[in-house]
Scaffold this active site. Structure first.
Site, PDB file in Angstrom:
ATOM      1  N   ASP A  76     -34.451  21.176  14.300  1.00 48.05           N
ATOM      2  CA  ASP A  76     -33.246  21.829  14.812  1.00 48.05           C
ATOM      3  C   ASP A  76     -32.067  21.587  13.873  1.00 48.05           C
ATOM      4  OD1 ASP A  76     -34.431  22.838  17.091  1.00 48.05           O
ATOM      5  OD2 ASP A  76     -33.873  21.136  18.352  1.00 48.05           O
ATOM      6  N   ARG A 113     -36.009  29.508  11.998  1.00 48.76           N
ATOM      7  CA  ARG A 113     -35.473  29.946  13.291  1.00 48.76           C
ATOM      8  C   ARG A 113     -34.006  30.329  13.094  1.00 48.76           C
ATOM      9  NH1 ARG A 113     -35.129  25.242  16.955  1.00 48.76           N
ATOM     10  NH2 ARG A 113     -37.300  25.623  17.521  1.00 48.76           N
TER      11      ARG A 113
END
Length: 321
Positions: free
Chosen positions: A147, A197
């Site tokens: 992330d 992502r």
């Protein structure tokens, strides 16, 4: 500045981000039984079996999953090691449940939860813990995505991902379209085998580094999306916005991408009907599934990222209060 010139959504977003750091309000909400009832829509639970159970239910509906063990900004070496161990336990349990083959269920990591902020040794500590998780993922046949957090950690996060990819080229990374730099980062990362992502971003960032207007963020998202879909990597399109989902489908068709060469990603509890529709239509649809006891900060940031979620939460409180 006149109050009429203020963007109500931006004001609400900044207010919610402030709430996420209010310890007294945190305790009040965490202790209220009704809060936990409402949170179940957005968080799988507090323990590993909860995450495995919900992941299995999603897989049964042809959705894929990435699991985040909640927590960040760790300043305690023991806590960082405990987070690593939680991921190792999770991966073992997922494998035992038959959920890890071909990356059907993977995990997402926050480097700050693994010790990135632990002084001079933080980078090494987080990297070592991330290596342990990546190796465990490889052992059970799945993948890991790192992330992205606030802009002060972007360079160090990308450097860590480059190091991890030397041994595990499939390590994914998140990029945030509201940062001015992200288009260039997309160009650097749109190469063969690179899993990226793309999300809008959920941290409070200054105007010196990030777009503040939601329209500007959306336009930046589309520019980044074009770069990734025209590249050779594997884009992971993290958005609930119907316009962006439609734009993704159009751009993917223009780039002659097959359905298995990119994926959509949405948060647990957000637009579940659309998730099922995409999966049923043959798209790769992955659900971001958080679990753990540290759910408060995550929940409030989701409200800030998409203030419409706040109405659901408040309705739940009102209906059960």
């Amino acid at each position: 500045m006149d109050l009429a010139d203020l963007n109500p959504s931006a004001v609400l977003r900044q207010t919610l981000l402030g709430v996420s750091r209010n310890d007294q309000l945190r305790q009040l909400i965490q202790q209220a039984p009704v809060s936990r009832d409402v949170v179940k829509r957005f968080v799988a639970g507090e323990e590993t079996p909860d995450a495995v159970r919900v992941a299995g239910e999603l897989v049964e509906t042809r959705r894929r999953v990435t699991i985040d063990y909640l927590g960040e900004d760790t300043l305690d070496p023991e806590q960082a090691a405990s987070t690593r161990d939680a991921y190792l336990e999770l991966l073992g349990a997922l494998s035992d449940a038959g959920l890890t083959a071909d990356g059907t269920v993977e995990v997402s990591l926050k480097l700050s939860a693994l010790g990135q902020a632990l002084g001079r040794d933080g980078h090494r500590i987080a990297l070592d813990h991330a290596r342990a998780v990546c190796q465990a993922a490889a052992n059970v046949g799945t993948t890991v995505t790192v992330d992205m957090e606030d802009h002060t950690t972007t360079d160090l996060t990308l450097a860590t991902v480059r190091e991890l990819r030397q041994d595990w080229p499939w390590v994914g990374v998140a990029l945030q379209s509201y940062l001015y730099r992200t288009e260039e980062d997309c160009r650097d990362l749109a190469h063969e085998g690179s899993r990226v992502r793309l999300c809008k971003g959920a941290y409070k960032e200054p105007a010196s580094v990030a777009y503040q207007d939601s329209g500007d963020v959306d336009r930046a998202y589309v520019r980044c999306l074009k770069i990734l879909l025209q590249g050779q990597g594997y884009p992971m399109v993290a958005s609930h916005d119907p316009r962006l989902i439609e734009i993704t489908s159009v751009l993917a068709a223009k780039a002659q991408r097959s359905a298995d060469s990119f994926e959509f990603q949405m948060l647990l509890g957000i637009r579940p009907e659309e998730q099922r529709r995409l999966a049923g239509a043959g798209a790769q649809m992955r659900v971001y599934l958080p679990y753990g006891q540290d759910w408060y900060g995550y929940l409030v940031r989701r409200m800030a990222e998409r203030p419409a979620n706040l109405s659901f939460f408040l309705r739940g409180l009102a209906s059960r209060g």
